[in-house]
Design an enzyme around this catalytic site. Sequence first.
Site, PDB file in Angstrom:
ATOM      1  N   SER A 197       0.761  -1.291   0.217  1.00 60.53           N
ATOM      2  CA  SER A 197      -0.120  -0.040   0.151  1.00 60.53           C
ATOM      3  C   SER A 197       0.806   1.100  -0.205  1.00 60.53           C
ATOM      4  O   SER A 197       0.611   2.337  -0.772  1.00 60.53           O
ATOM      5  CB  SER A 197      -0.886  -0.168   1.206  1.00 60.53           C
ATOM      6  OG  SER A 197      -1.691   1.209   1.252  1.00 60.53           O
ATOM      7  N   TRP A 217       2.245   1.686  -3.401  1.00 56.44           N
ATOM      8  CA  TRP A 217       1.319   2.016  -4.279  1.00 56.44           C
ATOM      9  C   TRP A 217       1.067   3.494  -4.389  1.00 56.44           C
ATOM     10  O   TRP A 217       1.055   4.285  -5.296  1.00 56.44           O
ATOM     11  CB  TRP A 217       0.021   1.613  -4.084  1.00 56.44           C
ATOM     12  CG  TRP A 217      -1.292   1.835  -5.024  1.00 56.44           C
ATOM     13  CD1 TRP A 217      -1.194   0.819  -6.115  1.00 56.44           C
ATOM     14  CD2 TRP A 217      -2.002   2.840  -5.034  1.00 56.44           C
ATOM     15  NE1 TRP A 217      -2.426   1.529  -6.789  1.00 56.44           N
ATOM     16  CE2 TRP A 217      -2.882   2.732  -6.137  1.00 56.44           C
ATOM     17  CE3 TRP A 217      -2.288   3.925  -4.188  1.00 56.44           C
ATOM     18  CZ2 TRP A 217      -3.966   3.628  -6.309  1.00 56.44           C
ATOM     19  CZ3 TRP A 217      -3.316   4.716  -4.591  1.00 56.44           C
ATOM     20  CH2 TRP A 217      -4.276   4.733  -5.805  1.00 56.44           C
ATOM     21  N   HIS A 218       1.356   4.212  -3.129  1.00 53.95           N
ATOM     22  CA  HIS A 218       1.085   5.812  -2.985  1.00 53.95           C
ATOM     23  C   HIS A 218       2.425   6.421  -3.792  1.00 53.95           C
ATOM     24  O   HIS A 218       2.177   7.630  -4.032  1.00 53.95           O
ATOM     25  CB  HIS A 218       0.973   5.947  -1.701  1.00 53.95           C
ATOM     26  CG  HIS A 218      -0.429   5.779  -1.136  1.00 53.95           C
ATOM     27  ND1 HIS A 218      -0.827   4.333  -0.533  1.00 53.95           N
ATOM     28  CD2 HIS A 218      -1.596   6.534  -1.025  1.00 53.95           C
ATOM     29  CE1 HIS A 218      -2.159   4.657  -0.242  1.00 53.95           C
ATOM     30  NE2 HIS A 218      -2.643   5.854  -0.503  1.00 53.95           N
ATOM     31  N   GLY A 219       3.351   5.780  -3.846  1.00 53.98           N
ATOM     32  CA  GLY A 219       4.637   6.413  -4.436  1.00 53.98           C
ATOM     33  C   GLY A 219       5.839   5.726  -4.429  1.00 53.98           C
ATOM     34  O   GLY A 219       5.916   4.847  -3.722  1.00 53.98           O
TER      35      GLY A 219
END
Length: 344
Positions: free
Chosen positions: A323, A326-328
């Site tokens: 997760s 996924w954000h960066g």
Amino acid sequence: MLFNSMTYLVFFPIVVIITFIIPNKIRYIWLLIASYYFYMSWNAKYGLLLLASTLITYIGGIAVDRVKSGQHDKTIRAFILVLALLLNFGMLFYFKYFNFAANTFNRIAARLGLHAIAPTYDIVLPVGISFFIFQAVGYLIDVYRGDIEAEKNPFRYALFVSFFPQLVAGPIERSKNLLKQLRRETRFDVKNAKSGLITMAYGVFLKLVVADNIATLIDPIFSSINDYNGMQLLYGAILFAFQIYCDFNGYTLIAIGSAEVLGYGLNKNFDMPYFASSVKDFWRRWHISLTSWFRDYLYFPLGGSKKGKLRKEINTMIVFLVSGLWHGSSWNYVVWGGGTVFLV
């Protein structure tokens, strides 16, 4: 094309008017054309990525659906699924994570005194690629599990993957919700249109009035943190929490409202997360479509909490690390994801 732009202010009414003028049986074709125009207005060549992901998962879904469930056929079905996943996540890895992986390898090699240099490239991240790949992959997994039947109409399926209101920033839709709606007839409904426009207006307010104005206050702080004292940095951090929420939720509300005007219902993506009673409750309320995606398509397949306490902790850690990534594509996001798991 941004939701909060004059271009969208012209584009959206045209799409709505034409949608309800033309016959019901070809509306999905018109919406598909509009969706690709919307996406390709960012960069026309990246429409090929959207098309590639769509074709891979469409063909994969048809193939998995047609293979029977015998012992030998299970291997074939699993091979088709894995191949489609590798192709989709391979595209995502190249555009979003290749340079991150190469730079990490080069740093490790340098620490070890090695001269191996992994090449890096000037790669422009295609807008929304994480969203539409996750949506397409979720559909394929649903077909593989037998939760839904494969969509036979390639154009309707292409619209499911590319539906412009939620294409670039979510919510990440499920086939059981959006694809099912795309198969039925729609008609203009004054109540839906009114509700959708109010939702859109509220989203625009959160994005333009609240989030963008907060950004003007905190951007100088984060661009030169050494020039500010502790209280000012704390002030900036608190405002940032509201800025990111209003920005993301505002954009999502515009998406949900746009779809509602067209006669489609998208899933709620935020549920007052700052009123949560715990960190765990916060994650249930924040970016709901993403957290539920990780739960259903990663955490549960890994075994969830059914294989003992240690395995549960490992599975949870994997989900939060992924997760974060996924954000960066940087280690601070990975550390943030891994650190958050201890608060849940």
